[in-house]
Design an enzyme around this catalytic site. Structure first.
Site, PDB file in Angstrom:
ATOM      1  CG  HIS A  86     -44.159 -40.950 -11.599  1.00  0.00           C
ATOM      2  ND1 HIS A  86     -45.200 -40.420 -10.889  1.00  0.00           N
ATOM      3  CD2 HIS A  86     -43.732 -39.947 -12.434  1.00  0.00           C
ATOM      4  CE1 HIS A  86     -45.393 -39.156 -11.256  1.00  0.00           C
ATOM      5  NE2 HIS A  86     -44.522 -38.847 -12.203  1.00  0.00           N
ATOM      6  CG  ASP A 103     -45.977 -35.633 -17.622  1.00  0.00           C
ATOM      7  OD1 ASP A 103     -47.018 -35.927 -18.221  1.00  0.00           O
ATOM      8  OD2 ASP A 103     -45.857 -35.699 -16.380  1.00  0.00           O
ATOM      9  CD  GLU A 159     -45.267 -26.226 -14.061  1.00  0.00           C
ATOM     10  OE1 GLU A 159     -45.109 -27.417 -14.376  1.00  0.00           O
ATOM     11  OE2 GLU A 159     -46.268 -25.569 -14.416  1.00  0.00           O
ATOM     12  CG  ASN A 185     -42.542 -23.336 -24.187  1.00  0.00           C
ATOM     13  OD1 ASN A 185     -42.700 -24.550 -23.976  1.00  0.00           O
ATOM     14  ND2 ASN A 185     -43.020 -22.737 -25.248  1.00  0.00           N
ATOM     15  N   GLY A 186     -41.302 -25.527 -21.608  1.00  0.00           N
ATOM     16  CA  GLY A 186     -40.554 -26.780 -21.600  1.00  0.00           C
ATOM     17  C   GLY A 186     -40.034 -27.174 -22.974  1.00  0.00           C
TER      18      GLY A 186
END
Ligand SMILES: C[S@@+](CC[C@H](N)C(=O)[O-])C[C@H]1O[C@@H](n2cnc3c(N)ncnc32)[C@H](O)[C@@H]1O
Length: 280
Positions: A19, A164, A118, A143-144
């Site tokens: 981050h 990520d 998500e 699905n990302g």
């Protein structure tokens, strides 16, 4: 398989590094007035209560954000990140940890957009609820990796893509490279940041080799290890691989990373490194 829940790990040393890099990239993109898209392929729930059963069970945030939070000698490079954490902890007590979508929400401007994905049936409704009233944001249960095809290039032609995944399935080490390749084909000028854990060094080496084999250039790797590499279970280090990093990022992290290492690993073990996987 969707057994991974970020609520067990939120605010740990890996999140702090991830981050910090995320915040610095956003701040650099804000130097131009033109809007940009923040695309988060694996968003998580968004907000994590540090008093929850999950957070208390592992206590990982105690060796992460809690160590940084107590300091009064924080370098300027950490200010954007810590301003986001503070925004969700009014009054100064560390109660909540903002995940990547909430950090982006705090730092982005009115003209920027967020596209969040998500897959988890419990975490997705929490994420959607967080952003229900934010006209800049779209939250999708899906699905990302698919978003790297469907959402790129952004209409603004400027973008930051955070990838990520949980790596609970070993296939993620190859899926991230395939996903980046798909995204890059459509949008070669975007800033891509890929988070990775070091559990077995060999898996990371293979992933980096696959990334080199794509021929993509201008790739910076930033890593912080809290322990030496090991072949036993568990994450010993983590890092961010950034394609098309803002020009200041290497220098900014060369200040932030050694400081973070001293604060997060007072025992002095592990290492930090910043390398070019592929120069420009
Ligand atoms: C490491 S967490 C994300 C943390 C978040 N990016 C942050 O920094 O606060 C990974 C998330 O990916 C979700 N996930 C797993 N597979 C996915 C997929 N194929 N597409 C989208 N999300 C996925 C998991 O449910 C989990 O919430």
């Amino acid at each position: 398989m969707l057994s991974y829940r970020h609520s067990f790990h939120a605010g740990n040393h890996a999140d702090v590094v991830k981050h910090t890099v995320q915040s610095l990239i956003i701040e650099s993109l804000k130097e131009k007035e033109k809007p940009f898209l923040y695309l988060d392929t694996h968003s998580g729930a968004g907000r994590y209560y540090l008093g929850s059963e999950h957070a208390e069970k592992t206590g990982e945030f105690l060796a992460g954000i809690a160590r940084v939070w107590q300091r009064d000698d924080v370098p300027a490079e950490l200010e954007p990140y810590l301003s986001a954490v503070s925004a969700y902890n009014k009054g100064g007590n560390l109660k909540y940890y903002p995940g990547s979508p909430l950090i982006a929400r705090h730092l982005l401007r009115e003209q920027d957009k967020l596209h969040l994905t998500e897959l988890h049936p419990t975490d997705f409704p929490l994420l959607r609820q967080e952003f229900a009233k934010d006209p800049r944001a779209t939250a999708v249960r899906g699905n990302g990796y698919q978003q790297l095809k469907s959402q790129l290039p952004p209409t603004s032609r400027r973008g930051f893509i955070l990838i990520d995944p949980p790596y609970e399935m070993k296939t993620d080490y190859q899926a991230v490279v395939d996903g980046i390749q798909e995204g890059y084909k459509r949008f070669a000028t975007g800033v891509y940041a890929l988070w990775y854990p070091v559990v077995l060094r060999q898996q990371v080496k293979r992933m980096i080799q696959a990334l080199k084999d794509t021929g993509i250039r201008n790739i910076l790797q930033i890593e912080l290890a809290v322990q030496p590499d090991s072949d036993r279970r568990g994450m010993t280090a983590s890092g961010m691989i950034v394609i098309n990093p803002p020009w200041k990022l290497e220098q900014q992290m060369s200040v932030a990373l050694p400081w973070l290492h001293r604060v997060l690993v007072p025992e002095g073990i592990g290492h930090t490194s910043i390398n070019w996987i592929a120069p420009e």
